[in-house]
Motif scaffolding. Sequence first.
Motif, PDB file in Angstrom:
ATOM      1  N   ARG A  96     -27.041   9.378   4.025  1.00  0.00           N
ATOM      2  CA  ARG A  96     -26.818  10.748   5.162  1.00  0.00           C
ATOM      3  C   ARG A  96     -27.005  10.366   6.484  1.00  0.00           C
ATOM      4  N   GLY A  97     -26.299  11.153   7.200  1.00  0.00           N
ATOM      5  CA  GLY A  97     -26.352  11.026   8.585  1.00  0.00           C
ATOM      6  C   GLY A  97     -27.871  10.773   9.214  1.00  0.00           C
ATOM      7  N   GLY A  98     -27.839   9.552   9.987  1.00  0.00           N
ATOM      8  CA  GLY A  98     -28.962   9.190  10.526  1.00  0.00           C
ATOM      9  C   GLY A  98     -29.933   8.240   9.476  1.00  0.00           C
ATOM     10  N   GLN A  99     -29.543   8.133   8.349  1.00  0.00           N
ATOM     11  CA  GLN A  99     -30.429   7.364   7.461  1.00  0.00           C
ATOM     12  C   GLN A  99     -30.140   5.809   7.887  1.00  0.00           C
ATOM     13  N   PHE A 100     -29.186   5.411   8.557  1.00  0.00           N
ATOM     14  CA  PHE A 100     -28.750   3.889   8.663  1.00  0.00           C
ATOM     15  C   PHE A 100     -30.074   3.418   9.407  1.00  0.00           C
ATOM     16  N   LEU A 101     -30.823   4.174  10.157  1.00  0.00           N
ATOM     17  CA  LEU A 101     -32.000   3.667  10.623  1.00  0.00           C
ATOM     18  C   LEU A 101     -33.213   3.344   9.711  1.00  0.00           C
ATOM     19  N   ILE A 102     -33.105   3.670   8.617  1.00  0.00           N
ATOM     20  CA  ILE A 102     -34.259   3.520   7.736  1.00  0.00           C
ATOM     21  C   ILE A 102     -33.935   2.864   6.378  1.00  0.00           C
ATOM     22  N   LYS A 103     -32.449   2.825   6.082  1.00  0.00           N
ATOM     23  CA  LYS A 103     -31.825   2.242   4.860  1.00  0.00           C
ATOM     24  C   LYS A 103     -31.064   1.069   5.155  1.00  0.00           C
ATOM     25  N   GLU A 104     -31.044   0.071   4.345  1.00  0.00           N
ATOM     26  CA  GLU A 104     -29.939  -1.046   4.710  1.00  0.00           C
ATOM     27  C   GLU A 104     -28.846  -0.599   4.217  1.00  0.00           C
ATOM     28  N   THR A 105     -27.656  -0.994   4.908  1.00  0.00           N
ATOM     29  CA  THR A 105     -26.330  -0.598   4.670  1.00  0.00           C
ATOM     30  C   THR A 105     -25.670  -1.852   4.191  1.00  0.00           C
ATOM     31  N   LEU A 106     -25.112  -1.903   3.064  1.00  0.00           N
ATOM     32  CA  LEU A 106     -24.511  -3.122   2.445  1.00  0.00           C
ATOM     33  C   LEU A 106     -23.102  -3.293   2.853  1.00  0.00           C
ATOM     34  N   SER A 107     -22.650  -4.516   3.242  1.00  0.00           N
ATOM     35  CA  SER A 107     -21.401  -4.588   3.927  1.00  0.00           C
ATOM     36  C   SER A 107     -20.040  -4.146   3.162  1.00  0.00           C
ATOM     37  N   GLU A 108     -20.325  -4.511   1.501  1.00  0.00           N
ATOM     38  CA  GLU A 108     -19.319  -3.743   0.831  1.00  0.00           C
ATOM     39  C   GLU A 108     -19.209  -2.329   1.017  1.00  0.00           C
ATOM     40  N   ASP A 109     -20.200  -1.659   1.287  1.00  0.00           N
ATOM     41  CA  ASP A 109     -19.850  -0.108   1.492  1.00  0.00           C
ATOM     42  C   ASP A 109     -19.401   0.487   2.740  1.00  0.00           C
ATOM     43  N   VAL A 110     -19.144  -0.400   3.483  1.00  0.00           N
ATOM     44  CA  VAL A 110     -18.677   0.253   4.875  1.00  0.00           C
ATOM     45  C   VAL A 110     -17.147   0.225   4.845  1.00  0.00           C
ATOM     46  N   PHE A 111     -16.507   1.107   5.377  1.00  0.00           N
ATOM     47  CA  PHE A 111     -15.106   0.972   5.535  1.00  0.00           C
ATOM     48  C   PHE A 111     -14.421   0.232   6.797  1.00  0.00           C
ATOM     49  N   THR A 112     -13.636  -0.361   6.879  1.00  0.00           N
ATOM     50  CA  THR A 112     -13.152  -0.975   8.098  1.00  0.00           C
ATOM     51  C   THR A 112     -11.723  -0.817   8.199  1.00  0.00           C
ATOM     52  N   PRO A 113     -11.159  -1.046   9.576  1.00  0.00           N
ATOM     53  CA  PRO A 113      -9.523  -1.065   9.810  1.00  0.00           C
ATOM     54  C   PRO A 113      -8.742  -1.828   8.933  1.00  0.00           C
ATOM     55  N   GLU A 114      -9.594  -2.928   8.392  1.00  0.00           N
ATOM     56  CA  GLU A 114      -8.822  -3.679   7.372  1.00  0.00           C
ATOM     57  C   GLU A 114      -8.693  -3.190   5.947  1.00  0.00           C
ATOM     58  N   ASP A 115      -9.318  -2.059   5.900  1.00  0.00           N
ATOM     59  CA  ASP A 115      -9.061  -1.263   4.498  1.00  0.00           C
ATOM     60  C   ASP A 115      -8.119  -0.309   4.537  1.00  0.00           C
ATOM     61  N   PHE A 116      -7.466   0.042   5.584  1.00  0.00           N
ATOM     62  CA  PHE A 116      -6.694   1.026   5.817  1.00  0.00           C
ATOM     63  C   PHE A 116      -5.317   0.899   4.486  1.00  0.00           C
ATOM     64  N   SER A 117      -5.186   2.074   3.808  1.00  0.00           N
ATOM     65  CA  SER A 117      -4.222   1.955   2.815  1.00  0.00           C
ATOM     66  C   SER A 117      -2.503   1.670   3.363  1.00  0.00           C
ATOM     67  N   GLU A 118      -1.719   1.506   2.676  1.00  0.00           N
ATOM     68  CA  GLU A 118      -0.435   1.380   2.880  1.00  0.00           C
ATOM     69  C   GLU A 118       0.091   2.696   3.488  1.00  0.00           C
ATOM     70  N   GLU A 119      -0.182   3.839   3.022  1.00  0.00           N
ATOM     71  CA  GLU A 119       0.135   4.958   3.630  1.00  0.00           C
ATOM     72  C   GLU A 119      -0.540   5.211   5.176  1.00  0.00           C
ATOM     73  N   GLN A 120      -1.653   4.731   5.246  1.00  0.00           N
ATOM     74  CA  GLN A 120      -2.286   4.815   6.535  1.00  0.00           C
ATOM     75  C   GLN A 120      -1.861   3.813   7.444  1.00  0.00           C
ATOM     76  N   ASN A 121      -1.593   2.377   7.133  1.00  0.00           N
ATOM     77  CA  ASN A 121      -0.848   1.604   7.875  1.00  0.00           C
ATOM     78  C   ASN A 121       0.645   2.044   8.287  1.00  0.00           C
ATOM     79  N   MET A 122       1.344   2.785   7.724  1.00  0.00           N
ATOM     80  CA  MET A 122       2.584   3.412   7.849  1.00  0.00           C
ATOM     81  C   MET A 122       2.527   4.472   8.834  1.00  0.00           C
ATOM     82  N   MET A 123       1.408   5.184   8.548  1.00  0.00           N
ATOM     83  CA  MET A 123       1.071   6.264   9.743  1.00  0.00           C
ATOM     84  C   MET A 123       0.972   5.699  11.172  1.00  0.00           C
ATOM     85  N   LYS A 124       0.150   4.684  11.107  1.00  0.00           N
ATOM     86  CA  LYS A 124      -0.435   3.874  12.294  1.00  0.00           C
ATOM     87  C   LYS A 124       0.858   3.264  13.022  1.00  0.00           C
ATOM     88  N   GLU A 125       1.892   2.405  12.306  1.00  0.00           N
ATOM     89  CA  GLU A 125       3.084   1.993  12.995  1.00  0.00           C
ATOM     90  C   GLU A 125       4.060   3.271  13.538  1.00  0.00           C
TER      91      GLU A 125
END
Length: 602
Positions: free
Chosen positions: A10-39
């Motif tokens: 939930r919002g703000g919970q990053f302060l009290i709970k550990e976030t795992l790296s596999e659970d975060v979204f990154t720009p390297e996760d853009f879908s093919e559709e998103q990369n086409m939109m970006k271009e």
Amino acid sequence: METTEKDILRGGQFLIKETLSEDVFTPEDFSEEQNMMKEAVIEFNDREIIPNKARFEAKDYALTEDVMRKAAELGFLGVSVPEEYGGLGMGFVSTMLTCDYISSGTGSFSTAFGAHTGIGTMPITLYGTEEQKQKYVPKLATGEWFGAYALTEPGAGSDANAGKTTAKVSDDGKSYVINGQKMWISNAGFCSLMIVFARIEDDKNITGFIVEYDKENPNGITLGEEEHKLGIRASSTRQVFFNDTVVPSENMLAARGEGFKIAMNALNIGRIKLAAACLDSQRRITTLAVQYANERKQFKTPIADFGAIKLKLAEMTTNAYAGESASYRAAKNIEDRIAMRQAAGNSHQEAELKGVEEYAIECSILKVAVSEDVQHCADEGIQIFGGMGFSEDTPMEAAWRDARIARIYEGTNEINRMLCVGMLVKKAMKGHVDLLGPAMKVQEDLMGIPSFDTPDFSELLSEEKSMIAKLKKVFLMVAGAAVQKFGPALEEHQQLLMAASDIMIEIYMAESAILRTEKNAKRFGEDSQKVQIAMSKLYLYQAVDIIEKKGKESIISFAEGDEQRMMLMGLKRFTKYVNYPDIVDLRNEIAEKVKSENKYCF
């Protein structure tokens, strides 16, 4: 896999709970559709905006309107609008991406685009009746009409609910008559519709209205002259005067007295979108600075080879990387929360409203951090260009002027800093975030004997992740003690709130960069992320410095005697590295990478 509530912090919970790296979204996760939109967006920006910078700087308002129409033809104005109302119906991450890459050419267009797609269109999409949405949203999504947002008044800026504009119900009850004055209204010069906030009788809260504007039949609406501004010069910004402006009763937005709620929720969306709008500006400024530093020679050496310039390039690059990491992390959290609510049976309106509202803390964090980073980036860009940077013939001075407004609109950074902590405390009081339990545990840690064992930091970024966990203890120690001492009166202690918010902001930004790097190192290999590792370490080191300073400032402002000594000892313990990074080496590694690529390359 179906997303459930327990999977998403939930919002703000990053302060009290550990976030795992596999659970975060990154720009390297853009879908093919998103990369086409970006271009597509980058190509549009390079074709329609960048070559016309001089015209934007010369206050060519007609050009801004013309480019907005061209953006509409490509569907960019309707990315977030549901398909049934003429939009593309894309997810929240895609709307962020569009806002990000379309905004770097000039702040003038960025402001017009953001005001129209965000606060001009979204209030109707999220609060309008079906009839209102059918009537207005397709026109806004396709660029047939442009929208504006009329909230601010001469006496009502940060105190948005203090507006004096009135709406009086007509004798037959079929309409409202609006009288009053609004100022700093983006897109006022070419809009066909305004979201206007006014007070009915002696209501405690303002009410929102959809007000049509036709220059040929102005209905009591007059516009002031275009404002002469420091930056965003071709963004139409005018005062708007309402003199017995008649608005049909069916154009009330949401219920009577809900205008303040609409305004606040629209600003939440505006804040995270504003962060996105500052990202590609940082990338482009950094690229221009690198290219100039590679070409410019002094003492027979490219200035990019000088340590003083490398420091600047490294920090500009690092801040951009952290801003990207945090912005897309939060955007995906919002998108997932929206999807989860829709799966549970919420309408699109309810799901999007609640999804964004859930992460209002993160929206404010991002607005503050990224708006300040883009200003610093532009400032250092001028410095790298030297005397040329001060000239209108180079792009840096316009970038610096345009960046300055980002710390003011969508709520000043001071307001957003106080909101961060205030919203977190309210969430804790509602039981949405357990602050008290973890804060008490930190107090127990302070009373206990610290471990003198040498920790095992053999895994990638393990010391950095351990440091993030300790920095969260600093926040819990400071915020927990402050809430205990002041209770509801905490909001009166603004300097303490702002210091605590800086701690929170640095934790979120540093953690986001580290998690992005860790995720990508696991899937692409550690060698591919060497410079990203350096940036994550550099950002964290500087975050620790800020947190140590702000923590000390906070503690000595409200604690004394043994309590103060104990908390200061805790602060020292929680901000101490086992192995200090060599930040000069880190900066050199980052600078050498962008220097060799001749651009921001992440």
